[in-house]
Write a protein that holds these residues in place. Sequence first.
Motif, PDB file in Angstrom:
ATOM      1  N   GLY A  46       0.591  -1.252  -0.223  1.00 30.81           N
ATOM      2  CA  GLY A  46       0.017  -0.023   0.100  1.00 30.81           C
ATOM      3  C   GLY A  46       0.799   1.288   0.082  1.00 30.81           C
ATOM      4  O   GLY A  46       0.409   2.138  -0.809  1.00 30.81           O
ATOM      5  N   ILE A  47       1.803   1.263   0.795  1.00 33.24           N
ATOM      6  CA  ILE A  47       2.741   2.370   0.740  1.00 33.24           C
ATOM      7  C   ILE A  47       3.453   2.498  -0.518  1.00 33.24           C
ATOM      8  O   ILE A  47       3.569   3.659  -1.106  1.00 33.24           O
ATOM      9  N   SER A  48       3.777   1.420  -1.214  1.00 35.57           N
ATOM     10  CA  SER A  48       4.354   1.604  -2.511  1.00 35.57           C
ATOM     11  C   SER A  48       3.489   2.227  -3.568  1.00 35.57           C
ATOM     12  O   SER A  48       3.876   2.992  -4.206  1.00 35.57           O
ATOM     13  N   GLN A  49       2.291   1.697  -3.488  1.00 35.70           N
ATOM     14  CA  GLN A  49       1.158   2.236  -4.611  1.00 35.70           C
ATOM     15  C   GLN A  49       1.128   3.982  -4.169  1.00 35.70           C
ATOM     16  O   GLN A  49       0.864   4.608  -5.068  1.00 35.70           O
ATOM     17  N   ILE A  50       1.028   4.316  -2.792  1.00 36.20           N
ATOM     18  CA  ILE A  50       0.821   5.847  -2.659  1.00 36.20           C
ATOM     19  C   ILE A  50       2.101   6.407  -2.917  1.00 36.20           C
ATOM     20  O   ILE A  50       2.062   7.487  -3.512  1.00 36.20           O
ATOM     21  N   VAL A  51       3.268   5.937  -2.796  1.00 36.33           N
ATOM     22  CA  VAL A  51       4.376   6.565  -3.316  1.00 36.33           C
ATOM     23  C   VAL A  51       4.436   6.809  -4.872  1.00 36.33           C
ATOM     24  O   VAL A  51       4.885   7.863  -5.333  1.00 36.33           O
ATOM     25  N   SER A  52       4.076   5.995  -5.532  1.00 40.28           N
ATOM     26  CA  SER A  52       3.950   5.789  -7.085  1.00 40.28           C
ATOM     27  C   SER A  52       2.664   6.329  -7.680  1.00 40.28           C
ATOM     28  O   SER A  52       2.472   6.508  -8.910  1.00 40.28           O
ATOM     29  N   SER A  53       1.808   7.218  -6.980  1.00 39.57           N
ATOM     30  CA  SER A  53       0.434   7.751  -7.432  1.00 39.57           C
ATOM     31  C   SER A  53       0.662   8.953  -7.896  1.00 39.57           C
ATOM     32  O   SER A  53       1.684   9.646  -7.484  1.00 39.57           O
ATOM     33  N   SER A  54      -0.044   9.213  -9.002  1.00 42.98           N
ATOM     34  CA  SER A  54       0.072  10.540  -9.648  1.00 42.98           C
ATOM     35  C   SER A  54      -0.347  11.684  -8.677  1.00 42.98           C
ATOM     36  O   SER A  54       0.261  12.961  -8.718  1.00 42.98           O
ATOM     37  N   GLU A  55      -1.274  11.698  -7.721  1.00 40.79           N
ATOM     38  CA  GLU A  55      -1.631  12.749  -6.953  1.00 40.79           C
ATOM     39  C   GLU A  55      -0.509  12.986  -5.979  1.00 40.79           C
ATOM     40  O   GLU A  55      -0.135  14.498  -5.759  1.00 40.79           O
ATOM     41  N   LEU A  56       0.247  12.120  -5.530  1.00 41.77           N
ATOM     42  CA  LEU A  56       1.656  12.346  -4.737  1.00 41.77           C
ATOM     43  C   LEU A  56       2.772  13.186  -5.672  1.00 41.77           C
ATOM     44  O   LEU A  56       3.213  14.192  -5.215  1.00 41.77           O
ATOM     45  N   GLU A  57       2.734  12.875  -6.776  1.00 43.87           N
ATOM     46  CA  GLU A  57       3.766  13.494  -7.691  1.00 43.87           C
ATOM     47  C   GLU A  57       3.172  15.056  -7.904  1.00 43.87           C
ATOM     48  O   GLU A  57       3.984  16.016  -7.980  1.00 43.87           O
ATOM     49  N   LYS A  58       1.907  15.258  -8.245  1.00 46.20           N
ATOM     50  CA  LYS A  58       1.240  16.564  -8.249  1.00 46.20           C
ATOM     51  C   LYS A  58       1.723  17.372  -7.024  1.00 46.20           C
ATOM     52  O   LYS A  58       1.941  18.705  -7.026  1.00 46.20           O
ATOM     53  N   ALA A  59       1.360  16.894  -5.987  1.00 42.16           N
ATOM     54  CA  ALA A  59       1.288  17.426  -4.641  1.00 42.16           C
ATOM     55  C   ALA A  59       2.731  17.914  -4.371  1.00 42.16           C
ATOM     56  O   ALA A  59       3.173  19.136  -3.949  1.00 42.16           O
ATOM     57  N   ILE A  60       3.727  17.009  -4.789  1.00 44.66           N
ATOM     58  CA  ILE A  60       5.407  17.379  -4.413  1.00 44.66           C
ATOM     59  C   ILE A  60       5.534  18.291  -5.459  1.00 44.66           C
ATOM     60  O   ILE A  60       6.562  19.380  -5.295  1.00 44.66           O
ATOM     61  N   HIS A  61       5.117  18.604  -6.835  1.00 45.02           N
ATOM     62  CA  HIS A  61       5.130  19.477  -7.699  1.00 45.02           C
ATOM     63  C   HIS A  61       4.585  20.860  -7.375  1.00 45.02           C
ATOM     64  O   HIS A  61       5.482  21.881  -7.400  1.00 45.02           O
ATOM     65  N   SER A  62       3.682  20.760  -6.601  1.00 47.59           N
ATOM     66  CA  SER A  62       3.078  22.034  -6.125  1.00 47.59           C
ATOM     67  C   SER A  62       3.800  22.493  -5.174  1.00 47.59           C
ATOM     68  O   SER A  62       4.320  23.722  -4.818  1.00 47.59           O
ATOM     69  N   LEU A  63       4.299  21.796  -4.084  1.00 49.53           N
ATOM     70  CA  LEU A  63       5.275  22.062  -3.048  1.00 49.53           C
ATOM     71  C   LEU A  63       6.365  22.829  -3.374  1.00 49.53           C
ATOM     72  O   LEU A  63       6.984  23.736  -2.954  1.00 49.53           O
ATOM     73  N   THR A  64       7.119  22.106  -4.478  1.00 52.18           N
ATOM     74  CA  THR A  64       8.289  22.726  -5.119  1.00 52.18           C
ATOM     75  C   THR A  64       8.202  24.028  -5.531  1.00 52.18           C
ATOM     76  O   THR A  64       8.949  24.769  -5.383  1.00 52.18           O
ATOM     77  N   LEU A  65       6.917  24.289  -6.304  1.00 51.74           N
ATOM     78  CA  LEU A  65       6.603  25.519  -6.989  1.00 51.74           C
ATOM     79  C   LEU A  65       6.665  26.792  -5.761  1.00 51.74           C
ATOM     80  O   LEU A  65       7.485  27.725  -5.842  1.00 51.74           O
ATOM     81  N   SER A  66       5.911  26.088  -4.542  1.00 56.20           N
ATOM     82  CA  SER A  66       5.786  26.899  -3.615  1.00 56.20           C
ATOM     83  C   SER A  66       7.025  27.394  -3.000  1.00 56.20           C
ATOM     84  O   SER A  66       7.205  28.639  -2.536  1.00 56.20           O
ATOM     85  N   LEU A  67       7.975  26.635  -2.755  1.00 53.99           N
ATOM     86  CA  LEU A  67       9.268  26.671  -2.161  1.00 53.99           C
ATOM     87  C   LEU A  67      10.021  27.689  -3.087  1.00 53.99           C
ATOM     88  O   LEU A  67      10.781  28.419  -2.622  1.00 53.99           O
ATOM     89  N   GLU A  68      10.003  27.429  -4.346  1.00 55.12           N
ATOM     90  CA  GLU A  68      10.718  28.429  -5.278  1.00 55.12           C
ATOM     91  C   GLU A  68      10.355  29.759  -4.964  1.00 55.12           C
ATOM     92  O   GLU A  68      10.715  30.847  -5.144  1.00 55.12           O
ATOM     93  N   GLN A  69       8.801  29.871  -5.094  1.00 62.55           N
ATOM     94  CA  GLN A  69       8.137  31.313  -4.774  1.00 62.55           C
ATOM     95  C   GLN A  69       8.928  31.862  -3.388  1.00 62.55           C
ATOM     96  O   GLN A  69       9.101  33.017  -3.451  1.00 62.55           O
ATOM     97  N   ILE A  70       8.810  30.904  -2.489  1.00 59.22           N
ATOM     98  CA  ILE A  70       9.257  31.620  -1.085  1.00 59.22           C
ATOM     99  C   ILE A  70      10.752  32.151  -1.085  1.00 59.22           C
ATOM    100  O   ILE A  70      11.354  32.859  -0.854  1.00 59.22           O
ATOM    101  N   GLN A  71      11.673  31.085  -2.000  1.00 59.28           N
ATOM    102  CA  GLN A  71      13.086  31.476  -2.026  1.00 59.28           C
ATOM    103  C   GLN A  71      13.307  32.641  -2.873  1.00 59.28           C
ATOM    104  O   GLN A  71      14.011  33.585  -2.376  1.00 59.28           O
TER     105      GLN A  71
END
Length: 438
Positions: free
Chosen positions: A335-360
């Motif tokens: 189950g953890i492997s499925q969560i890690v490989s899901s597209s939703e987690l990839e999108k959330a990580i991408h959004s978090l990355t953009l927010s971190l870039e803006q804050i920087q």
Amino acid sequence: TLFSGIYIAIDPGPKGEEKLNFIGLDIPPVVTSDTPGRHFQLTAPRLGSLEYGSPIYFKGIKVGQVEGYQFSDKNKDLEIKVFIDAPYDRNVYDTTRFWFASGLDMVMDAKGVRIDTQSLVSMMIGGLAFSNPDQNIQGSPAKQGDVFPLFNSPEDAIAMRYTHKVYYLLKFNNSVRGLSIGAPVEFRGFPFGHVVDITLEQDWEHNRMKIPVKIEVEPERIEQLIKNNDAPHNGLENLVSHGLRAQLKTGNFITGGKYVAIDFFNNSPPASIVMHGDLIEIPTVPTSLDELTNDLTALLNKLSSIPLEEIGSATLDTIKSLNEAGISFRKAGDGISQIVSSSELEKAIHSLTLSLEQIQGLTSELEKELPSAINTVSKRTIATLGKIEKLTASDSDVVFELKRVLKEFARAAQSISRLADHLERHPESIIKGKGREY
């Protein structure tokens, strides 16, 4: 006579009356009447391998011979006549001990294997030996014809120096194989007695067989062990309370001979002496091998009482539970492997990355603008403080006007004070007005 034939020998003897008829002796005398030395007599229950002329040794030297023997008229013992040549007869005292030195004596007991012999002649025709005990207790020189007991061995001859004997009883629960009558009794390796009897009895109280062993000890050998010879149990009671016990030990591993060891055992269970009439029973402890056997038996009994089948079933159930838990963990991992490989987690990580870039980026702008803004504010603050300083100077217009206003307030206050005082004295002036003052 084997080579020259039969002949007649004669011993003239001391001077006496003239005689023409004589009776010949069946056995010729060993010594003649003119041989210097002294005659003695020995008493023994058996003759052994002695013969007429058997040698007598003192410290390995032939010093005499056996003259003859006959049954005693008083008892069943034999009377053995011996002759000791001069000057060796001076070594015979009233405390001298005689013993058999006949043939080849081989003894195998708890002390080991011993082979004793005096000479080749004594091996063929037997012989005797004698010695004196401790020179400190040596008696007076023996007289012609003195009687001495004849002992079986030098050990018996030395042991007979101790005339006081004390008997004790030992009871063993285990096998006494290898223990024989005559086996030594030792205290820490020092011999002071021997076994005189071994029997068998039934212990009805504990439903087992016991083996009583009667021992004879010579308390004179160890005077400090038994101080009161008249009532030895008085001293033994204290010794037993401090761990004194009897134990069987192997004296010879080749023959398997055993002996009785008297010693102190600190780890022995509490015990006390038991009286059997006039006989004292000393407590015993099992041998080291018996203790080991008992411990192994007790261990095997404990092992046999362990429920191995129930433990095995419980172990199998535990292993099964562990397997099920492992399967659950594997499912959770999937189950953890499925969560890690899901597209939703990839999108959330991408959004978090953009927010971190803006804050920087914002942080970088602040780092650039903040120093200049701080510098401008500082300059303005300094200018304002300068103006405040000019306004508050002692010669400034503001200060002059403030002083003048304060003076006007002071005069007004004085007028009000006078008015209040007048009204207090002439309150009617509020209606009539201020009149002429008297």
